[in-house]
Design a protein around this motif. Structure first.
Motif, PDB file in Angstrom:
ATOM      1  N   ALA A  36       0.861  -1.204   0.000  1.00  0.00           N
ATOM      2  CA  ALA A  36       0.000   0.000   0.000  1.00  0.00           C
ATOM      3  C   ALA A  36       0.890   1.244   0.000  1.00  0.00           C
ATOM      4  CB  ALA A  36      -0.875  -0.024   1.255  1.00  0.00           C
ATOM      5  N   VAL A  37       1.981   1.157   0.742  1.00  0.00           N
ATOM      6  CA  VAL A  37       2.894   2.329   0.787  1.00  0.00           C
ATOM      7  C   VAL A  37       3.466   2.578  -0.598  1.00  0.00           C
ATOM      8  CG1 VAL A  37       5.170   3.017   1.613  1.00  0.00           C
ATOM      9  CG2 VAL A  37       3.499   2.042   3.201  1.00  0.00           C
ATOM     10  N   ILE A  38       3.791   1.458  -1.297  1.00  0.00           N
ATOM     11  CA  ILE A  38       4.354   1.616  -2.650  1.00  0.00           C
ATOM     12  C   ILE A  38       3.298   2.246  -3.559  1.00  0.00           C
ATOM     13  CG2 ILE A  38       5.158   0.311  -4.663  1.00  0.00           C
ATOM     14  CD1 ILE A  38       6.423  -1.657  -2.554  1.00  0.00           C
ATOM     15  N   ALA A  39       2.059   1.793  -3.373  1.00  0.00           N
ATOM     16  CA  ALA A  39       0.976   2.390  -4.182  1.00  0.00           C
ATOM     17  C   ALA A  39       0.913   3.894  -3.921  1.00  0.00           C
ATOM     18  CB  ALA A  39      -0.359   1.731  -3.784  1.00  0.00           C
ATOM     19  N   LEU A  40       1.037   4.226  -2.659  1.00  0.00           N
ATOM     20  CA  LEU A  40       1.005   5.638  -2.270  1.00  0.00           C
ATOM     21  C   LEU A  40       2.107   6.400  -3.022  1.00  0.00           C
ATOM     22  CD1 LEU A  40      -0.952   6.698  -0.084  1.00  0.00           C
ATOM     23  CD2 LEU A  40       0.975   6.756   1.488  1.00  0.00           C
ATOM     24  N   ALA A  41       3.282   5.785  -3.066  1.00  0.00           N
ATOM     25  CA  ALA A  41       4.427   6.498  -3.663  1.00  0.00           C
ATOM     26  C   ALA A  41       4.218   6.638  -5.168  1.00  0.00           C
ATOM     27  CB  ALA A  41       5.711   5.725  -3.388  1.00  0.00           C
ATOM     28  N   LEU A  42       3.562   5.649  -5.760  1.00  0.00           N
ATOM     29  CA  LEU A  42       3.428   5.692  -7.237  1.00  0.00           C
ATOM     30  C   LEU A  42       2.190   6.462  -7.667  1.00  0.00           C
ATOM     31  CD1 LEU A  42       4.364   1.975  -8.025  1.00  0.00           C
ATOM     32  CD2 LEU A  42       5.786   4.009  -8.175  1.00  0.00           C
ATOM     33  N   ALA A  43       1.409   6.954  -6.704  1.00  0.00           N
ATOM     34  CA  ALA A  43       0.094   7.553  -7.015  1.00  0.00           C
ATOM     35  C   ALA A  43       0.220   8.536  -8.171  1.00  0.00           C
ATOM     36  CB  ALA A  43      -0.447   8.245  -5.777  1.00  0.00           C
ATOM     37  N   LEU A  44       1.178   9.437  -8.099  1.00  0.00           N
ATOM     38  CA  LEU A  44       1.232  10.510  -9.122  1.00  0.00           C
ATOM     39  C   LEU A  44       2.313  10.196 -10.159  1.00  0.00           C
ATOM     40  CD1 LEU A  44       1.187  13.218  -6.334  1.00  0.00           C
ATOM     41  CD2 LEU A  44      -0.752  12.510  -7.750  1.00  0.00           C
ATOM     42  N   ASN A  45       2.537   8.965 -10.371  1.00  0.00           N
ATOM     43  CA  ASN A  45       3.674   8.408 -11.126  1.00  0.00           C
ATOM     44  C   ASN A  45       4.821   9.422 -11.272  1.00  0.00           C
ATOM     45  OD1 ASN A  45       3.652   9.473 -13.965  1.00  0.00           O
ATOM     46  ND2 ASN A  45       1.584   8.641 -13.921  1.00  0.00           N
ATOM     47  N   PRO A  46       5.497   9.556 -10.169  1.00  0.00           N
ATOM     48  CA  PRO A  46       6.608  10.518 -10.123  1.00  0.00           C
ATOM     49  C   PRO A  46       7.778  10.054 -10.981  1.00  0.00           C
ATOM     50  CG  PRO A  46       6.626   9.128  -8.171  1.00  0.00           C
ATOM     51  CD  PRO A  46       5.420   8.717  -8.975  1.00  0.00           C
ATOM     52  N   LYS A  47       8.682  10.996 -11.282  1.00  0.00           N
ATOM     53  CA  LYS A  47       9.831  10.637 -12.111  1.00  0.00           C
ATOM     54  C   LYS A  47      10.820   9.808 -11.312  1.00  0.00           C
ATOM     55  CE  LYS A  47       9.714  14.557 -15.272  1.00  0.00           C
ATOM     56  NZ  LYS A  47       8.493  15.052 -14.543  1.00  0.00           N
ATOM     57  N   MET A  48      10.792  10.007 -10.009  1.00  0.00           N
ATOM     58  CA  MET A  48      11.862   9.351  -9.220  1.00  0.00           C
ATOM     59  C   MET A  48      11.252   8.914  -7.891  1.00  0.00           C
ATOM     60  SD  MET A  48      15.322  11.253  -8.060  1.00  0.00           S
ATOM     61  CE  MET A  48      16.051  10.850  -6.505  1.00  0.00           C
ATOM     62  N   VAL A  49      11.538   7.712  -7.479  1.00  0.00           N
ATOM     63  CA  VAL A  49      11.042   7.214  -6.183  1.00  0.00           C
ATOM     64  C   VAL A  49      12.259   6.841  -5.340  1.00  0.00           C
ATOM     65  CG1 VAL A  49       9.823   5.344  -5.033  1.00  0.00           C
ATOM     66  CG2 VAL A  49       8.891   6.337  -7.152  1.00  0.00           C
ATOM     67  N   ILE A  50      12.202   7.276  -4.112  1.00  0.00           N
ATOM     68  CA  ILE A  50      13.288   6.909  -3.187  1.00  0.00           C
ATOM     69  C   ILE A  50      12.703   5.912  -2.190  1.00  0.00           C
ATOM     70  CG2 ILE A  50      14.946   7.792  -1.500  1.00  0.00           C
ATOM     71  CD1 ILE A  50      14.538  10.573  -2.804  1.00  0.00           C
ATOM     72  N   ALA A  51      13.288   4.729  -2.114  1.00  0.00           N
ATOM     73  CA  ALA A  51      12.746   3.717  -1.174  1.00  0.00           C
ATOM     74  C   ALA A  51      13.802   3.482  -0.103  1.00  0.00           C
ATOM     75  CB  ALA A  51      12.454   2.425  -1.937  1.00  0.00           C
ATOM     76  N   ASP A  52      13.448   3.829   1.140  1.00  0.00           N
ATOM     77  CA  ASP A  52      14.400   3.687   2.248  1.00  0.00           C
ATOM     78  C   ASP A  52      14.041   2.415   3.025  1.00  0.00           C
ATOM     79  OD1 ASP A  52      16.121   3.897   4.250  1.00  0.00           O
ATOM     80  OD2 ASP A  52      15.565   5.915   4.918  1.00  0.00           O
ATOM     81  N   GLU A  53      14.858   1.411   2.922  1.00  0.00           N
ATOM     82  CA  GLU A  53      14.652   0.115   3.601  1.00  0.00           C
ATOM     83  C   GLU A  53      13.238  -0.425   3.337  1.00  0.00           C
ATOM     84  OE1 GLU A  53      16.908  -1.451   5.279  1.00  0.00           O
ATOM     85  OE2 GLU A  53      18.389  -0.027   6.036  1.00  0.00           O
ATOM     86  N   PRO A  54      12.892  -0.625   2.061  1.00  0.00           N
ATOM     87  CA  PRO A  54      11.508  -1.055   1.779  1.00  0.00           C
ATOM     88  C   PRO A  54      11.209  -2.444   2.321  1.00  0.00           C
ATOM     89  CG  PRO A  54      12.867  -1.141  -0.199  1.00  0.00           C
ATOM     90  CD  PRO A  54      13.718  -0.528   0.856  1.00  0.00           C
ATOM     91  N   THR A  55      12.238  -3.295   2.488  1.00  0.00           N
ATOM     92  CA  THR A  55      11.874  -4.701   2.800  1.00  0.00           C
ATOM     93  C   THR A  55      12.218  -5.085   4.236  1.00  0.00           C
ATOM     94  OG1 THR A  55      14.084  -5.330   2.181  1.00  0.00           O
ATOM     95  CG2 THR A  55      12.403  -5.434   0.450  1.00  0.00           C
TER      96      THR A  55
END
Lengths: 756, 737, 127
Positions: B187-206
């Motif tokens: 769900a958090v990833i969905a949140l990050a991709l909501a506005l299909n940004p050019k760049m996503v930073i994932a800090d310790e996603p797993t």
């Protein structure tokens, strides 16, 4: 490095090291505490508070519970009326006013007149009384055919009886005014009241009889009738009232005359100023004022005493024959002259005596008026300034008041060279006594007049013969000048009053017993020599002492309530937080109940139920206070319970007590410290509110108690701000600095808040 | 800015999305300034993914926050970050006091960029959902704030994004606490991709996810990158395996310095930097689990006053005097592959092997262990709502209100044996631990503990005398998971370690207590004990705290049984190896038998003699560790082993043969509990409880023998899904591809 | 012994269990009630304790208190909710309404007993 086998000193070693470590940790948290601006401000204010608390026993100048400012500081003359003398009349307040009550029958009539002779020779009277006809302060001229020459003061106004009215209304005297002028003439005239009843209606004067003397007057003429101010005289001038008194001598006027050949004492009959006799005084020095002895009707013949150089001569009142003369060791102190108090002329007195002192000597002598023998009456530390005596109503020996430069002594048994019974010394600030002492028999007070133009009334308690100052009339704006003519009963206000002339050309009537003007403003030198840094409250207690004394008490209340609160809160919190279960449940609802009841009404109810003793108040404040802290601690206890180190110690077999002691308390302590600061402030605020509302005992000196006097009379705060400012400011500062400290502690309690 | 359609092989287009030129970040703290980042420069091209690897405290999160200009006020930034050619405004510049107006403009600019151009998956974002709102509501807010879509446009967009993230759209209606860890992270990833940004930073996603869920998440991320929804990604993690899967290029960060940067192949297969090599050596992966790992000695430098020269010098095996004086030069090894080291040329995989792993002593076979110390017979533990009086009133009759935490556990632990219990979170392994330590009472079954000279305590009977319980307590100890929470912040190390002694009132004389404490501290690896004794937990590093936990467990001389509940899950890679070696030493010289509870198969294999796999409260497989690892029998064990990430790009996460996520222990299926997720499931599994089967030396719980286990085809899988709502993505990911 | 989740035939068992628990709740006020009535009786006979005037007041006070307790107390429902979250049992809306129903019925029972208190208070006072 630690081998298990070394001796016990290792144990101490640990404790020492642990202590050292505790210190280093304390220092670190102190740095955090100090870094926060609140902490720093709070710390300094608290340091001041603690310092004051420690010093408070020393700084309390007066004992806060039972000190009341002496009356001398608290009472001021109550100026009843203030009559200003228009300059048109030419008379000025600085000249000599003589007070003569217009005496009708025995009780005092209702109008009093002041007599003054203007340089132009007119005699003025100033009415003072409640009747419409003689409104207060009206000045009217009694006699305007001029008295030739300049008046020699003091003018004598005395009540004289005249034969003529013997039958119509016996015992009624009328007032005569006796004036001596530089033109070598003596005038005497009777004051007539149109309505016939002395004291009502406008007075006027008939023609004044006069006689001229062959020389210049040294002093103003004297009358052998008692000055009017002393009430009913015994002597009747013109007739002998055999039915009433057996030995009545005619009223005589004596005057000291100086002419080229020396000094003479002339005597004239008051009625028509008929020359009676004249005696030449042998000495060449200036003689003293003539003193008349013989007011009491029981004595056959009165005498006139006069002192010249170092001898006192006594001449028979009627014939002028020399009765005796005594030589003294030095010249007589003419300011005091020979004081022959009435008390010593009464029948009870073993032998009639008169008092005198030599010039700047500190001894008081008395002279027997029968044979003129002199012996020492009293030795005072300073130069004798004045003598007066009580009238002896309370039986002989009435006591004597002797004033030296700065003491007044009340002396009792004169005959046996008495010791002084009680003394009142005038405080340095008020200068020294300069004039004779006035005595008011009706209220047993004497009035002293000091070099700094102050009048001090000192009341005498006959039982212990002690003198205690009553009030001091410090010149309020106008300085008190010249004479003040003793006591009279002001029928208008029915209070003993005092007539005073002031330099600002007004005559003031002061009420005898003064008014209490407490709360006194802050003064550094009050008449009694005390000083009140913060003034006094309405009850006359020094605010400074109360203020300082309440530091330890407030701390006591704060700390004891907080200790109680913390104890209960921690206990309750651990029970509810850690142990939980049914008791925890019930306790939680109980604390919720106490917490939800609004604080103040609960306080009031408990205070009224338990009664206002200090310990009850502490108990009440604790009961009301603990839920506030308890709730937060419950939260902490609950969160600690689920922490893993608590779970660990449970699984490693630790008992509940061990867990509480080792884990729960240390983690609660920082917060407890934080709440301590907060609830000390709350407790002090609590007790102040209770005292302000009057529910707590105000005999404990706390700041609230000081403010409680305000509750009934807010107006006082505006008139006497010094009462509320110190306690109010200190209370606010105290609570504020505790809140600051708790803010600082807050930094220490959860430093993680601040740093990353 | 053209929309680049991604192709399988990603070639870099023109200029970079973001280029960072020697960025350094200092934090002004009470004690001084912490130099968190020191002259790091990096370029991120369009559609490219960069992995940033480093241990905790190496400045990874600071780097991430700097990229999105979310650094706190006390941060001082120098150097610059250029986003799409436009210099990213920082919040606080070097020492310049911001005027009010500037700050306002800054904020407006930042708000425009944040989430539209750059979005971020924060560390631990999955448990920072607002529990009061449904996922859908929180997702909608993102749209409402940043875009001016109307309502149904937003709903359509939301469904689209959620499906992209591999979630069932019904998730939008449910509350955060109803979702499992994996689903929340998606769900958090969905949140990050909501506005299909050019760049996503994932800090310790797993981190914080179980191995299986982690593997699935990685494959989803890979799919997103392939489909172009995830344009350029910066993935930051301490887990080398995860980064190796996703990143095109990898940068290795240590104590705020960039140690090495290069393509995934360069870094993982032919790294030329001692620190990267040490990390690769110490990464507990299945393949190398047999070799003894020494861990990286020492601890990262204190960044308050960072050391001169190379910051890894005093821990580096290749270090020389020059390293501690001169900053290491950035040596280019091959185009795009740089390493900051004086001896970059000399350092490579082979030379490092000799330095960091003691090749000579492959882990000797574990001692077989003596008498059975602990024995359980059908130990079961149910958490029932109806147990309490209130519960029986307030819980409806038909309601399923019993959690079958542990069911019919029969294990035997011998003295001196390390027994591992492995399973995903929620499989009941922690409950077993609590049962063995008697901190909770079992619902049924027996638990025996041999307190010496074979007088055996029957711990499970309630009428045990306190005296006996005290004796058991003095023989059993617990090592806890969270080093930060397991030590009382207000107690010095001495008091903490001495606590069990005082709790059990074994010793009164302070000097002897001190001797015992310092002895156990030294045996836990904290020597010299004297300078630790009077320190406090907040003055210790994570590793040291965990060692204090161990020392605490060993301070009671009569300890025979240690329970370690996930001891290394919160620790850095370099410290893990050291801790595991310490455990092995203790077992050697103190004859302790240790139960090691973990979800990390690799460390279990490294340290344990025998191993038990648990799923949803049921023990599904047990046996010698080597035989379980080399040929796993139960489908769940197979999936677990496959899911353990390998620190090299060739490892394919998609191959894990398991479906969806762990179910709930309340509505437990009648038959085999693994039915929902088993790719070999047949009808029989649904109704009958599987029997125990014995094969190649250890047993497992399944209806079918190894040979009979045939993978179902996708259609069969579809058919069997009846009624039971399996919360897994719409497209069932059948392994093997 | 503890029964698991097997449906239907356990329905009755569960209801019986619930009834037993309800009794346990009601036991406490009943015990108090009998205590207040019984304990002062012997004192009334020997030492002339004013039974008729004092016992009613105590009863009345405790009755009113019981009313408040009944109103405030949630009979452990909150604890059950916390426990269910801890265990992982899903709580649906009708679970909550069921709980409220049970809570309400318990409260009414307490009110019944409280009114019993007050009734006996008046009874003792007047008879």
């Amino acid at each position: 490095m630690f081998k298990g086998n070394n001796s016990n000193n290792d144990g101490i070693n640990i404790r020492a090291r642990r202590l050292k470590f505790l210190l280093s940790r304390l220092r670190k948290s102190w740095k955090i505490f100090y870094k926060s601006s609140y902490g720093k401000a709070g710390f300094y204010i608290i340091a001041v508070f603690i310092a004051l608390t420690i010093l408070s026993p020393v700084l309390t100048f007066h004992s806060p519970e039972n000190f009341v400012a002496p009356t001398i500081d608290r009472y001021r003359p109550d100026i009843i009326t203030n009559i200003s003398i228009p300059s048109t009349t030419g008379i000025s307040a600085s000249s000599n006013f003589v007070y003569a009550s217009s005496l009708s029958s025995s009780e005092y009539s209702f109008t009093y007149l002041l007599y003054e002779v203007s340089p132009a020779g007119n005699i003025y009277g100033i009415g003072y009384g409640a009747t419409t006809s003689t409104p207060v302060g009206k000045i009217f001229s009694l006699y305007n055919s001029s008295v030739t020459g300049k008046v020699i003061y003091p003018v004598t106004v005395a009540p004289l009886y005249c034969y003529a009215t013997l039958y119509t209304n016996p015992g009624v005297s009328s007032t005569y005014v006796l004036v001596g002028s530089t033109s070598g003439k003596i005038f005497i005239g009777e004051v007539l009241w149109k309505s016939g009843d002395p004291g009502t209606g406008l007075p006027s004067m008939k023609e004044m009889a006069n006689v001229s003397i062959n020389g210049t007057m040294v002093y103003a003429p004297v009358l052998n009738s008692e000055p009017a101010s002393f009430g009913v005289p015994k002597w009747v001038p013109f007739y002998s009232y055999s039915a009433y008194e057996s030995y009545l001598n005619p009223a005589m006027v004596y005057v000291v005359v100086k002419n080229t050949t020396g000094y003479y004492l002339n005597a004239y009959e008051a009625d028509g100023l008929v020359f009676s006799w004249s005696v030449k005084l042998p000495g060449s020095q200036v003689p003293s004022q003539p003193y008349y002895y013989g007011y009491d009707s029981e004595f056959p013949v009165g005498k006139v005493l006069i002192a010249q150089g170092n001898t006192i001569y006594a001449f028979s009142e009627i014939t002028g024959k020399e009765a005796f003369n005594t030589t003294l060791q030095g010249n007589i102190n003419s300011k005091i002259g020979i004081s022959i108090p009435i008390g010593y002329q009464s029948a009870e007195a073993p032998s009639p005596i008169g008092f005198f002192s030599l010039s700047n000597s500190s001894n008081l002598y008395y002279i027997s008026l029968n044979n003129g023998s002199v012996s020492e009456a009293f030795h005072a530390p300073g130069i004798i300034q004045g003598v007066t005596t009580s009238r002896g109503e309370s039986g002989f020996p009435s006591y004597l008041f002797v004033a030296d430069t700065n003491h007044v002594f009340a002396i009792t048994s004169i005959m046996e060279n008495s010791s002084s019974a009680g003394s009142y010394n005038i405080s340095a600030a008020a200068g020294s006594f300069t004039s004779n002492i006035e005595y008011d028999p009706s209220v047993d007070e004497i009035y002293l007049y000091t070099s700094t133009h102050e009048i001090i009334s000192v009341s005498i308690s006959k039982s212990g013969y002690s003198l205690s100052p009553n009030w001091a009339a410090i010149g309020t704006g106008s300085t008190y000048v010249t004479s003040f003519s003793g006591q009279f009963l002001d029928t208008a206000t029915q209070s003993e009053s005092l007539l005073v002339t002031t330099s600002s050309n007004t005559i003031e009537i002061l009420s005898g017993n003064g008014i209490d003007i407490a709360p006194l403003p802050p003064t550094l030198h009050a008449p009694s020599g005390n000083f009140y840094l913060f003034g006094t409250n309405a009850g006359g207690q020094s605010i400074w002492s109360q203020w300082i004394a309440s530091f330890p008490w407030d701390w006591f209340v704060g700390l004891s309530v907080t200790a109680g609160i913390m104890l209960i809160a921690v206990l309750v919190a651990t029970i509810i937080g850690y142990l939980g279960g049914f008791t925890g449940y019930a306790l939680e609802y109980l604390s919720l109940a106490i917490y939800l009841i609004p604080g103040l009404p609960l306080l009031i109810v408990l205070a009224s139920v338990l009664g206002p003793t200090l310990y009850n108040i502490v108990l009440i404040l604790t009961i009301v206070g603990w839920p506030f802290t308890a709730f937060t601690l419950i939260g902490i206890a609950r969160s600690l319970k689920v922490r893993s180190f608590v779970e660990y110690s449970r699984t490693s077999g630790a008992g509940v007590l061990h867990i509480l002691r080792k884990h729960m308390l240390p983690n609660m302590l920082p917060l407890v410290a934080y709440f301590t600061a907060v609830s000390i402030g709350g407790a002090v605020a609590g007790i102040s509110t209770l005292q302000f509302l009057g529910l707590a005992p105000t005999n404990i000196p706390t700041w609230g108690a000081m403010l409680s006097s305000l509750e009934s009379n807010f107006f006082e705060a505006t008139t006497a701000p010094w009462i509320i400012i110190p306690p109010a400011v200190t209370l606010t500062l105290f609570i504020l600095c505790l809140i600051f400290v708790s803010r600082g502690l807050d930094e220490v309690v959860n430093p993680r808040l601040r740093r990353r | 800015m053209e929309e680049v359609k991604e192709v399988e092989s990603k070639e870099f287009t023109g200029n970079s999305v973001m280029s960072i030129k020697n960025l350094s970040v200092n934090f002004k703290v009470a004690e001084g300034t912490v130099n968190a980042l020191d002259r790091v420069s990096l370029d991120l091209a369009y559609g490219e993914t960069i992995g940033i690897v480093g241990e905790s405290g190496s400045g990874k999160s600071t780097f991430a926050n700097a990229m999105i200009a979310l650094l706190p006020e006390n941060a001082v930034i120098s150097g610059d970050i250029v986003f799409e050619g436009e210099r990213l405004p920082y919040l606080s510049n070097v020492g310049r006091k911001e005027k009010k107006r500037d700050v306002k403009i800054l904020d407006a600019k930042l708000r425009a960029i944040r989430w539209k151009e750059i979005s971020m998956i924060f560390q631990g974002a999955m448990n920072s959902f607002n529990p009061a709102y449904t996922i859908g509501k929180q997702l909608k807010q993102v749209f409402q704030i940043h875009t001016d879509f109307d309502l149904d446009q937003i709903n359509k967009k939301m469904k689209e994004v959620v499906i992209k993230a591999g979630l069932n759209p019904s998730v939008l209606a449910s509350y955060p606490h109803e979702l499992s860890g994996g689903m929340k992270q998606r769900a958090v990833i969905a949140l990050a991709l909501a506005l299909n940004p050019k760049m996503v930073i994932a800090d310790e996603p797993t981190t914080g996810l179980d191995v299986v869920v982690q593997a699935k998440l990685i494959s989803t991320l890979k799919k997103l990158r392939a489909s172009g929804d995830l344009k350029s990604l910066v993935i930051i993690s301490h887990d080398l395996g995860v980064v190796s899967q996703l990143a095109d290029r990898v940068a290795v960060l240590y104590a705020g310095r960039l140690m090495e940067i290069g393509s995934v192949m360069d870094i993982y297969l032919n790294s030329r930097n001692p620190y990267t090599l040490a990390l690769l050596e110490n990464y507990p992966s299945m393949r190398k689990a047999r070799e003894r790992v020494l861990g990286i000695p020492g601890t990262p430098p204190d960044l308050l006053n960072p050391p001169k020269g190379c910051r890894f010098a005093e821990r580096c095996k290749f270090a020389d005097s020059i390293c501690t004086q001169v900053d290491p030069p950035v040596v280019q090894i091959s185009p795009g592959h740089f390493s900051a080291c004086h001896f970059a040329d000399k350092v490579n995989v082979k030379t490092a092997e000799k330095k960091y792993s003691a090749t000579n002593d492959i882990l000797s076979s574990h001692s077989s262990g003596g008498l059975p110390l602990i024995k359980t017979v059908d130990l079961t533990k149910f958490f029932g709502l109806r147990s309490s009086a209130a519960g029986s009133i307030f819980v409806q009759a038909g309601k399923k209100s019993v959690a079958h935490a542990v069911e019919k556990l029969n294990i035997e632990i011998k003295e001196g044996e390390i027994y591992a219990i492995v399973g995903e979170s929620g499989s009941g392994k922690t409950t077993v631990g609590r049962l063995l330590l008697k901190s909770i009472e079992p619902t049924a079954g027996k638990l025996f503990f041999n307190i010496g000279e074979d007088n055996v305590l029957e711990l499970s009977n309630k009428t045990l005398s306190n005296e006996k319980i005290r004796e058991f307590r003095s023989m059993s100890q617990l090592i806890m998971q969270d080093p930060y929470d397991s030590l009382n912040p207000k107690m010095s190390v001495f008091d903490t370690v001495a606590e069990p002694i005082e709790a059990l009132k074994l010793e009164k004389d302070p000097s002897r207590i001190e001797a015992m404490v310092s002895q156990s501290l030294e045996s836990a690896g904290l020597s010299p004990a004297s300078n630790y004794i009077f320190r406090f937990p907040h003055e210790l590093s994570g590793g040291e705290r965990q060692r204090v936990g161990v020392a605490r467990a060993l301070s009671v001389p009569s300890v025979k049984f240690l329970l370690a509940d996930e001891p290394i899950s919160m620790m850095d890679i370099s410290l893990r190896a050291h801790f595991l070696n310490n455990i092995l030493e203790l077992r050697q010289n103190r004859k302790l038998s240790i139960v090691y509870i973990t979800h990390d198969m690799a460390s279990a294999r490294y340290v344990s003699d025998r191993m038990l796999i648990m799923y949803l409260g049921m023990p599904v497989e047990e046996g010698e560790t080597e035989s379980v690892i080399t040929n796993p029998l139960h489908p769940y064990t197979k999936a677990l082993i496959q899911a353990v990430p390998e620190p090299n790009p060739t490892w394919k996460p998609e191959r894990t043969g398991i479906i969806g996520e762990i179910g709930s222990i309340v509505n437990v299926p009648k038959g085999c509990r693994f039915y929902d997720r088993c790719i070999f499931r047949k009808d029989i599994c649904k109704d009958e409880a599987p029997p125990k089967r014995e094969e190649s030396g250890h047993w497992y719980l399944c209806h079918f023998s190894q040979s009979e286990l045939i993978v179902n085809s996708p259609e069969e899988m579809e058919r069997d899904v009846t009624g039971i709502k399996t919360p897994q993505g719409s497209s069932i990911n059948v392994s093997g591809r | 012994m503890y029964q698991g989740d097997e449906p239907e035939e356990l329905e009755k068992l569960v209801h019986a269990d619930a009834r037993k628990a309800r009794l346990k709740y009601l036991l406490v006020p009943i015990i108090i009630y009998s205590l207040i009535l019984v304990v002062p009786a012997p004192f009334a006979f020997e030492y002339g304790f004013p039974y008729r005037s004092d016992v009613p007041t105590i009863l009345f006070i405790v009755g009113v208190l019981l009313f408040f307790v009944a109103a405030w107390w949630d009979f452990g429902a909150k604890k059950v909710l916390n426990e269910s979250v801890r265990i992982g049992v899903k709580i649906t809306n009708d679970d909550i309404s069921y709980m409220e129903k049970q809570g309400f019925s318990l409260m009414m029972m307490y009110f019944g007993i409280a009114s019993l208190f007050i009734a006996t208070a008046f009874a003792v006072f007047y008879i």
